[in-house]
Design an enzyme around this catalytic site. Structure first.
Site, PDB file in Angstrom:
ATOM      1  N   HIS A  58      -4.398  -5.340   8.070  1.00  0.00           N
ATOM      2  CA  HIS A  58      -5.347  -5.256   7.128  1.00  0.00           C
ATOM      3  C   HIS A  58      -6.566  -6.133   7.629  1.00  0.00           C
ATOM      4  O   HIS A  58      -7.480  -5.858   8.098  1.00  0.00           O
ATOM      5  CB  HIS A  58      -5.030  -5.267   5.832  1.00  0.00           C
ATOM      6  N   ASP A  70      -0.194   3.634   7.940  1.00  0.00           N
ATOM      7  CA  ASP A  70       0.192   2.649   6.746  1.00  0.00           C
ATOM      8  C   ASP A  70       0.722   3.666   5.545  1.00  0.00           C
ATOM      9  O   ASP A  70       2.001   3.727   5.808  1.00  0.00           O
ATOM     10  CB  ASP A  70      -0.862   1.945   6.233  1.00  0.00           C
TER      11      ASP A  70
END
Ligand code: ZN
Length: 490
Positions: free
Chosen positions: A301, A352
């Site tokens: 991220h 993800d």
């Protein structure tokens, strides 16, 4: 199925960031790319197709596929929906899954990846124990189920064994996290090593380490990881009977853990506040002060960064794994891919939470989100004036940068690398007339335009995984997945 040396003859072959018409890809018996066509090689004509290096999914939680489309609303009693309320819904699914269900969901997720051109996945695996935290008879059962799912589908997998210690700094334990927890850093490292040891027979499986996040792992764990880093180098933890506090590791172990560390970093503003409160530093500065950053480190991220943090990542050689579709879905924010690229930070990509599984789309949204933010086009363009420059850069993120982040070979289709690749149908309506000309702009047409249905074949280590747009066990895999979904939600 016995392997033969093979020569693939697509209409266009990706070579060093360009599509080249009429070139062939030769592969030996071991499924490796070779410079010369081996004698007796089987000819595989791929007319009308472009052949590109396999996409690498750097960050996955396979079971979260079960939540797709089910969390897109505000629950009664909540003023709004955000990452933290989504997480509670995710925990509700996580707490009830049986091992066979983890397998079935993972198989579906990995098959979808294969259908999208993915050949390797980094599975950030934190579901370790039974629903109340009790150990399974084989404490590695769930990790093995996930690995088996990937291997049955045919993908290469790096199982990033997660270490998880607590709900957070000054946060009461959350019973919904009982399945994730290890009592000590020794237990965490020991589990990763045991898993690596159990997987030595399959060269397409590797094991890496993933301290979950600054929130979930205290300083002491990270200090031990930083200290053990050298021992994590390719020769493996096993090579040294280590000195981990409570540990008494047997030096007889053969398994080796890949010398890589993945960690969720700065996904949500709340994490930064908590890190400042506990450690007096922002997340990247804190990890830097522990000596954890380096070329083996991937920050997943890395959305909320200050300038000094971006420089620190660049200096250290660390990679950032962006997950644009999830970061959009969860309202995380936008990865500053332009500033990171300027600082020399390699960017890889992951799907993800699997709100969608389309790695080419992750690549184009890495750029697309920046356009919305900056009111500009071609923000990540390398400035070479080539119509394919930006597409090649994004494809590099979706391939080579991903394999490097996972400590895996490949991503470039150079001689000596594994033959992990996918093909795109150049006559598919989404790219016909642009990519099919195999001239300047063809790569752009694929990266910015190709729909998943244009992806036709997927090969991993010289073996077919998807052929003509289908996985051989597709129907069975979907059926088993639907059954789990019925049990979870019907
Ligand atoms: Zn994640």
């Amino acid at each position: 199925v016995s392997l033969r040396p093979t020569v693939y003859r697509p209409q266009a072959l990706w070579i060093d960031g360009q599509l080249v018409a009429g070139a062939a890809l030769a592969v030996d018996l071991q499924g490796r790319v070779v410079a010369e066509v081996p004698p007796g090689a089987e000819e595989v004509p791929l007319p009308g197709k472009a052949l590109l290096p396999g996409l690498v999914n750097g960050h996955s939680h396979a079971f979260q596929r079960a939540l797709r489309g089910r969390t897109e609303y505000v629950e009664t009693g909540h003023a709004a929906d955000d990452f933290w309320s989504w997480r509670e819904q995710m925990y509700r699914v996580a707490e009830s899954l049986r091992p066979d269900e983890v397998f079935a969901l993972s198989r579906q997720t990995f098959m979808e990846m294969a259908l999208a051109g993915v050949t390797a996945v980094g599975e950030f695996h934190y579901l370790h124990h039974g629903p109340e935290g009790q150990r399974y008879e084989d404490p590695l059962e769930l990790a093995k189920a996930v690995i088996a799912a990937a291997r049955e589908v045919g993908l290469r997998i790096c199982l990033l064994r997660v270490g998880y210690a607590r709900a957070g700094f000054n946060v009461a334990p959350n019973p919904r996290q009982a399945r994730f927890l290890d009592p000590s850093p020794h237990d965490f490292l020991d589990a990763a090593l045991s898993l690596a040891e159990a997987m030595t027979a399959d060269p397409l499986v590797s094991v890496g380490l993933a301290p979950h996040s600054i929130r979930a792992v205290p300083r002491e764990w990270l200090e031990i990881l930083a200290r053990e880093q050298n021992g994590l180098a390719a020769r493996g933890l096993a090579a040294r009977a280590t000195s981990v506090a409570e540990g008494n590791w047997s030096s007889a172990r053969r398994g080796s853990v890949a010398p890589i560390l993945h960690m969720h970093v700065s996904e949500q503003p709340g994490e930064i506040d908590a890190c400042l409160a506990e450690h007096g530093k922002r997340p990247v500065a804190y990890l830097d002060s522990l000596g954890l950053l380096g070329s083996h480190f991937t920050a997943v991220h890395a959305v909320h960064l200050e300038a000094e943090e971006i420089s620190a990542l660049g200096r250290s050689g660390a990679t950032v794994c962006a997950c644009p579709s999830t970061e959009r879905n969860l309202g995380d924010g936008i990865v500053p891919a332009d500033l990171l690229t300027e600082a020399g930070v390699p960017l890889c990509l992951g799907s993800d939470s699997h709100a969608q599984i389309d790695l080419l789309d992750e690549a184009r949204q890495l750029e697309g989100h920046l356009r919305l933010q900056k009111l500009r086009r071609a923000v990540l363009d390398p400035g070479t004036g080539s119509p394919d420059g930006l597409a090649a850069r994004l494809l590099h993120s979706a391939t080579r940068a991903g394999s490097a982040s996972l400590g895996l070979p490949g991503g470039s289709l150079r001689p000596g690398e594994p033959a992990d690749f996918f093909t795109v149908d150049l006559e598919h309506p989404s790219v016909a007339g642009t990519a099919s000309l195999v001239a300047a702009g063809a790569l752009g047409a694929i990266v910015f335009g190709a729909e998943k249905a244009a992806i036709r074949d997927v090969v991993v280590q010289g073996r077919w995984v998807v052929r003509a747009g289908r996985h051989p066990r597709q129907d069975e895999i979907v059926r088993a997945h639907v059954q789990v979904m019925r049990r979870l939600f019907a």
